[in-house]
Design an enzyme around this catalytic site. Structure first.
Site, short mmCIF file in Angstrom:
data_model
loop_
_atom_site.label_atom_id
_atom_site.label_comp_id
_atom_site.label_asym_id
_atom_site.label_seq_id
_atom_site.Cartn_x
_atom_site.Cartn_y
_atom_site.Cartn_z
NE ARG A 45 -17.51 38.31 -8.59
CZ ARG A 45 -17.77 37.28 -9.64
NH1 ARG A 45 -19.00 37.40 -10.14
NH2 ARG A 45 -16.88 36.73 -10.32
CB VAL A 130 1.00 37.80 -25.59
CG1 VAL A 130 1.44 36.72 -26.77
CG2 VAL A 130 0.01 38.59 -26.22
N GLY A 132 1.98 34.61 -20.92
CA GLY A 132 2.08 34.55 -19.62
C GLY A 132 3.34 35.37 -18.89
CB ILE A 134 7.25 34.46 -22.81
CG1 ILE A 134 7.40 32.92 -22.42
CG2 ILE A 134 8.61 34.59 -23.78
CD1 ILE A 134 6.58 32.03 -23.41
N GLY A 185 -6.96 21.16 -14.42
CA GLY A 185 -7.12 22.59 -14.55
C GLY A 185 -6.55 23.01 -15.48
CD GLU A 188 -11.44 27.80 -17.63
OE1 GLU A 188 -12.45 27.55 -16.73
OE2 GLU A 188 -10.51 28.54 -17.37
CG ASP A 199 -6.16 31.64 -25.13
OD1 ASP A 199 -6.60 32.44 -24.17
OD2 ASP A 199 -4.69 31.18 -25.04
CE LYS A 203 -3.04 33.51 -24.82
NZ LYS A 203 -2.64 32.18 -24.17
N GLY A 300 -0.40 30.52 -15.33
CA GLY A 300 -0.21 30.27 -14.01
C GLY A 300 -0.22 31.45 -13.26
#
Length: 433
Positions: A45, A130, A132, A134, A185, A188, A199, A203, A300
């Site tokens: 967007r 799952v 990030g 790893i 950050g 949320e 979350d 995973k 990240g």
């Protein structure tokens, strides 16, 4: 061979990281894949100033990427459930391979998506969903393929781990650390998914399906958050030789599969107990290999992009392979998935840490221990804290017992006239067979 053309949908944190890694490491990526990989289109967007998209076809219509006949691989990085599901299914129907980092999408809609991919002879890759950066999915699905997996346990949400680490290291309260996590950050504005375990349950659902060869069953995952953990609990756990971690745990038993996320006391000498801050780690126990631990950045821009790009390379490598020769989405061929039951939490066996607030009165401890004894609950340790107030905290560590039995016993304890409020309960795992 002609270049493989990639369309990226979503140019947020992970989308930007993925775009930059593909551009920066293009030569190395091509060497590994055996042919060039180019970003031919981006669906977003708005542009991201951290990504130099000059010369790239950018469209605000993400579905234009999914239907573009020039695109070979659609990378879904928009997140969420409904729009992402529609986008991925549209891409599959148009013969596109899909790479996604969307754990919620796979946990909730993965069975439907994998069935559609099978029918249309395309690949759906989801390593980044799952932990990030790893490569835990590849490790279980491929590296440990010769093992029967007994259990796995992981710190798979960095926000929760940051909060528990700060509470232990600096003696801070939950609400104080959560506010900092939001300012940094890590969390949320609405932190529910992180601190209440949703979350992590997304995973864990994915990991359990790959480990045990069962369909994805997020709706059967037990979730419990960390908002009720106090600084006292952290201190008492340390005195008993444990640390509190917000773990996802899945275990194969004779009765079925355990699938649960909750605060957990684990021995503080374990490597998993010493994973701090926003880092993730997953411990896997296999019958042949024993225990293995996978550690790294669980979120990240570029750590997650590392997994996304690895999946893109894998898809490119498999483009010329027949469907039956590809690694199955959930590690086992679809016809060989097992219909094993996921156990309700009341049927699991675990040890317990209990914090009971009682009125300082003779005989209270005897009443409590009698209830546990009559229920067949063995006590491992008791700490009665000294206090000048009229109430005294009693800390009890039990041996393993079925949760339903513990629930019944605690109901009797909480009904005693000398007990103030509900008993604080945290499950204890030694993380061994």
């Amino acid at each position: 061979m002609k270049p493989v053309k990639v369309g990226i949908c979503g140019l947020g944190t992970v989308g930007c990281g993925t775009f930059n890694v593909l551009q920066r490491n293009g030569d190395e990526i091509s060497r590994r894949a055996g042919r060039d990989i180019v970003v031919a289109q981006v669906g977003a967007r708005r542009e991201n100033p951290n990504a130099d998209t000059r010369g790239i076809d950018i469209t605000a219509d993400i579905f234009a990427v999914a239907t573009n006949p020039e695109i070979d691989i659609v990378v879904e990085l928009i997140g969420g459930y409904d729009v992402a599901r529609k986008l991925v299914l549209t891409a599959i129907e148009n013969g596109k391979h899909v790479v996604t980092a969307n754990k919620a999408l796979i946990a909730v809609h993965g069975n439907e998506i994998f069935e559609a991919a099978q029918k249309n002879n395309v690949i759906v890759a989801f390593e980044a969903a799952v932990a990030g950066g790893i490569p835990i999915i590849k490790a279980i699905r491929e590296g440990l393929a010769g093992n029967q997996i007994n259990w796995l346990a992981g710190i798979i949400n960095g926000t929760g781990n940051f909060i528990m680490s700060e509470m232990r290291e600096k003696g801070r309260d939950f609400a104080d650390v959560l506010a900092e996590a939001q300012a940094l950050g890590y969390a949320e504005a609405d932190p529910t998914f992180d601190v209440e375990g949703i979350d992590a349950a997304h995973k864990l659902t994915i990991l359990a399906s790959i480990a045990f060869g069962i369909p994805l069953q997020f709706d059967k995952a037990y979730t419990e958050g960390i908002s009720a953990i106090t600084q006292d609990d952290v201190t008492y756990a340390d005195e008993l030789g444990y640390r509190i971690k917000h773990l996802g745990i899945s275990r194969r038993t004779d009765e079925g599969i355990e699938l649960r996320v909750h605060p957990t006391l684990i021995p503080k000498q374990l490597l998993l107990a010493n994973v701090e801050g926003v880092m993730n780690a997953v411990m896997v126990d296999g019958d042949a290999v024993g225990q293995t631990l996978y550690y790294g950045a669980g979120a990240g821009a570029e750590p997650t992009a590392s997994a996304v790009v690895a999946d893109v390379i894998d898809v490119v490598r498999m483009l010329v392979s027949e469907q039956g020769h590809r690694v199955p989405h959930l590690a086992f061929q679809p016809s060989r998935l097992l219909d094993l039951p996921v156990l309700p939490v009341e049927e699991i066996h675990t040890a317990y840490y209990l914090r009971i607030h009682a009125i300082e009165r003779p005989g209270v401890l005897a009443h409590i221990t009698k209830i546990f004894g009559d229920s067949g609950i063995n006590i491992e340790a008791i700490i009665q804290k000294e206090t000048t107030a009229e109430q005294v905290p009693v800390i009890i560590l039990t041996q393993r017992v079925k949760e339903r039995v513990m629930n019944d016993a605690l109901a009797q304890v909480e009904a005693l006239d000398d007990i103030l409020g509900k008993v604080t309960r945290i499950r204890v795992e030694l993380l061994k067979d």
